[in-house]
Design a protein around this motif. Structure first.
Motif, PDB file in Angstrom:
ATOM      1  N   VAL A   1       0.710  -1.247  -0.085  1.00 29.52           N
ATOM      2  CA  VAL A   1      -0.087   0.058   0.127  1.00 29.52           C
ATOM      3  C   VAL A   1       0.576   1.261  -0.144  1.00 29.52           C
ATOM      4  CG1 VAL A   1      -1.743   1.314   1.158  1.00 29.52           C
ATOM      5  CG2 VAL A   1      -1.924  -1.302   0.951  1.00 29.52           C
TER       6      VAL A   1
ATOM      7  N   SER B   1       1.840   4.031  -4.033  1.00 24.89           N
ATOM      8  CA  SER B   1       1.121   5.399  -4.011  1.00 24.89           C
ATOM      9  C   SER B   1       2.189   6.712  -4.452  1.00 24.89           C
ATOM     10  CB  SER B   1       1.044   5.701  -2.518  1.00 24.89           C
ATOM     11  OG  SER B   1       2.233   5.964  -1.844  1.00 24.89           O
ATOM     12  N   SER B   2       1.747   7.875  -4.223  1.00 24.81           N
ATOM     13  CA  SER B   2       2.820   8.889  -4.626  1.00 24.81           C
ATOM     14  C   SER B   2       3.584   9.240  -3.438  1.00 24.81           C
ATOM     15  CB  SER B   2       2.013  10.058  -5.140  1.00 24.81           C
ATOM     16  OG  SER B   2       1.031  10.609  -4.024  1.00 24.81           O
TER      17      SER B   2
ATOM     18  N   THR C   1       3.280   9.809  -9.528  1.00 21.46           N
ATOM     19  CA  THR C   1       2.382   8.482 -10.267  1.00 21.46           C
ATOM     20  C   THR C   1       2.505   8.853 -11.723  1.00 21.46           C
ATOM     21  OG1 THR C   1       0.482   9.921 -10.223  1.00 21.46           O
ATOM     22  CG2 THR C   1       0.865   8.421  -8.257  1.00 21.46           C
TER      23      THR C   1
ATOM     24  N   ALA D   1      -2.490   4.009  -8.145  1.00 25.73           N
ATOM     25  CA  ALA D   1      -1.785   4.853  -7.013  1.00 25.73           C
ATOM     26  C   ALA D   1      -2.328   6.009  -6.885  1.00 25.73           C
ATOM     27  CB  ALA D   1      -0.310   5.078  -7.640  1.00 25.73           C
ATOM     28  N   ASP D   2      -3.064   6.910  -7.699  1.00 23.31           N
ATOM     29  CA  ASP D   2      -3.866   8.084  -7.680  1.00 23.31           C
ATOM     30  C   ASP D   2      -4.820   7.953  -6.317  1.00 23.31           C
ATOM     31  OD1 ASP D   2      -2.011   9.816  -9.028  1.00 23.31           O
ATOM     32  OD2 ASP D   2      -3.319   9.485 -11.067  1.00 23.31           O
TER      33      ASP D   2
ATOM     34  N   ASN E   1      -5.033   5.680  -4.338  1.00 18.38           N
ATOM     35  CA  ASN E   1      -4.646   5.122  -3.101  1.00 18.38           C
ATOM     36  C   ASN E   1      -4.856   6.460  -1.810  1.00 18.38           C
ATOM     37  OD1 ASN E   1      -3.035   4.590  -0.597  1.00 18.38           O
ATOM     38  ND2 ASN E   1      -1.750   3.275  -1.914  1.00 18.38           N
TER      39      ASN E   1
ATOM     40  N   LEU F   1      -3.190   7.115   0.486  1.00 21.07           N
ATOM     41  CA  LEU F   1      -1.917   7.606   1.089  1.00 21.07           C
ATOM     42  C   LEU F   1      -1.606   8.633  -0.083  1.00 21.07           C
ATOM     43  CD1 LEU F   1      -1.963   5.387   2.935  1.00 21.07           C
ATOM     44  CD2 LEU F   1       0.652   5.370   2.271  1.00 21.07           C
ATOM     45  N   SER F   2      -1.943   8.505  -1.364  1.00 20.10           N
ATOM     46  CA  SER F   2      -1.648   9.456  -2.230  1.00 20.10           C
ATOM     47  C   SER F   2      -2.397  10.723  -2.110  1.00 20.10           C
ATOM     48  CB  SER F   2      -1.870   9.059  -3.683  1.00 20.10           C
ATOM     49  OG  SER F   2      -1.199   7.922  -3.866  1.00 20.10           O
ATOM     50  N   SER F   3      -3.706  10.668  -1.595  1.00 18.19           N
ATOM     51  CA  SER F   3      -4.257  11.887  -1.761  1.00 18.19           C
ATOM     52  C   SER F   3      -3.667  12.801  -0.411  1.00 18.19           C
ATOM     53  CB  SER F   3      -5.841  11.647  -1.325  1.00 18.19           C
ATOM     54  OG  SER F   3      -6.309  11.027  -2.328  1.00 18.19           O
TER      55      SER F   3
ATOM     56  N   THR G   1      -6.602  13.966  -7.868  1.00 22.43           N
ATOM     57  CA  THR G   1      -5.364  14.575  -7.735  1.00 22.43           C
ATOM     58  C   THR G   1      -5.563  15.928  -7.597  1.00 22.43           C
ATOM     59  OG1 THR G   1      -3.873  12.927  -8.754  1.00 22.43           O
ATOM     60  CG2 THR G   1      -3.052  15.053  -8.540  1.00 22.43           C
TER      61      THR G   1
ATOM     62  N   TRP H   1     -10.978  10.177   2.539  1.00 17.50           N
ATOM     63  CA  TRP H   1     -10.615   8.774   2.742  1.00 17.50           C
ATOM     64  C   TRP H   1     -10.556   8.391   4.119  1.00 17.50           C
ATOM     65  CZ3 TRP H   1     -11.187   5.481  -0.724  1.00 17.50           C
ATOM     66  CH2 TRP H   1     -10.814   5.599  -2.027  1.00 17.50           C
TER      67      TRP H   1
END
Length: 284
Positions: free
Chosen positions: A204, A208-209, A214, A225-226, A228, A230-232, A253, A263
């Motif tokens: 996980v 992610s970014s 990404t 990944a976007d 995810n 964690l990416s946010s 994004t 999230w």
């Protein structure tokens, strides 16, 4: 001589047993705070988990910043360490899931939770106490990582309010992920709880970014990944900190700050009731 009849006093049980609380948010918060202080007291007596958490955060920053940083590319040509640090702050919040699961499992194995369940306290208090205690530990770890980031060349160029908002989003994610760890600790007993949590952490985190943009991934992998969580949070905090690498055309994004709230709230709405249900369903 006349004997007075003996007055029979009904047995009401020990005088020092507190009344059973009627439930509700107030009881859950009061009892939860008591158990939070219990966890903090344990860390004071045995600081090894705290020290390990702090050292791990420092080592991972140094490893990615210095060992791998030269090979990483930031889409807009910015400094990689400035791109890295918000993602690293976010990623270490995920790595606390295994610690939470381990703590819950340890209390189960030692019979501590069984004793708590026999007491007149809120059903959610034991779980709230664990989640809040782990949040406090994460806040200390995050403060240390911010200091390390400043030492290796990271800087936040946003306003004080934006800095505080970024820190708040990171800790909000940690609090939500704590309930994932609590749930895993309740349903996966023994060493499998920790192993299961740690097995989930690395895929996980890397998908992610947090570590790389990404846009450098294959298109289909970048979409995953976007989305995810964690990416946010990583993207939102880069924006708030004023760091490079925020760009991206995907809707998730472009609305990273919104999704950095959505999230964690979604995770809380799912895993908090699941954890309480699993706790009540434990065999006494």
């Amino acid at each position: 001589m006349t004997t007075m009849p003996e007055t029979v006093v009904p047995d009401t049980g020990p005088a020092d047993v507190p009344p059973v609380p009627s439930g509700g948010v107030r009881w859950a918060l009061v009892d939860g705070w008591t158990l939070t202080r219990r966890a903090v007291a344990h860390w004071v007596r045995d600081p090894a988990p705290v020290v390990f958490s702090l050292v791990f955060g420092v080592l991972i920053v140094l490893m990615f910043g210095y060992l791998f940083g030269g090979a990483m590319r930031v889409p807009d040509g910015g400094e990689y360490r400035e791109f890295l640090m918000p993602g690293m702050f976010t990623m270490t919040m995920l790595f606390g899931v295994g610690h939470t699961a381990q703590a819950v499992t340890a209390d189960l194995d030692r019979g501590v939770i069984d004793r708590f369940r026999a007491m007149p306290m809120s059903s959610a208090a034991v779980l709230i106490g664990r989640a809040v205690a782990d949040l406090l530990l994460s806040a200390v770890s995050l403060a240390v990582m911010v200091g390390v980031g400043l030492l290796v060349g990271w800087a936040a160029t946003g306003s004080a309010g934006e800095f505080a908002a970024a820190i708040g989003l990171i800790l909000l994610l940690r609090f939500a992920l704590s309930w994932v760890g609590v749930y895993l600790g309740l349903v996966l007993t023994g060493p499998s709880a920790v192993f299961g949590a740690q097995t989930l952490e690395f895929p996980v985190a890397f998908l992610s970014s947090a570590l790389v943009a990404t846009g450098t991934m294959p298109a289909w992998l970048g979409v995953i990944a976007d989305w995810n969580p964690l990416s946010s949070t990583a993207t939102a905090t880069r924006d708030l900190f004023g760091n490079p690498g925020v760009g991206g055309e995907a809707w998730v994004t472009q609305n990273a700050v919104l999704m950095a709230v959505v999230w964690p709230v979604a995770l809380l709405l799912v895993f908090f009731p699941l954890s309480v249900h699993a706790f009540r369903g434990l065999r006494g």
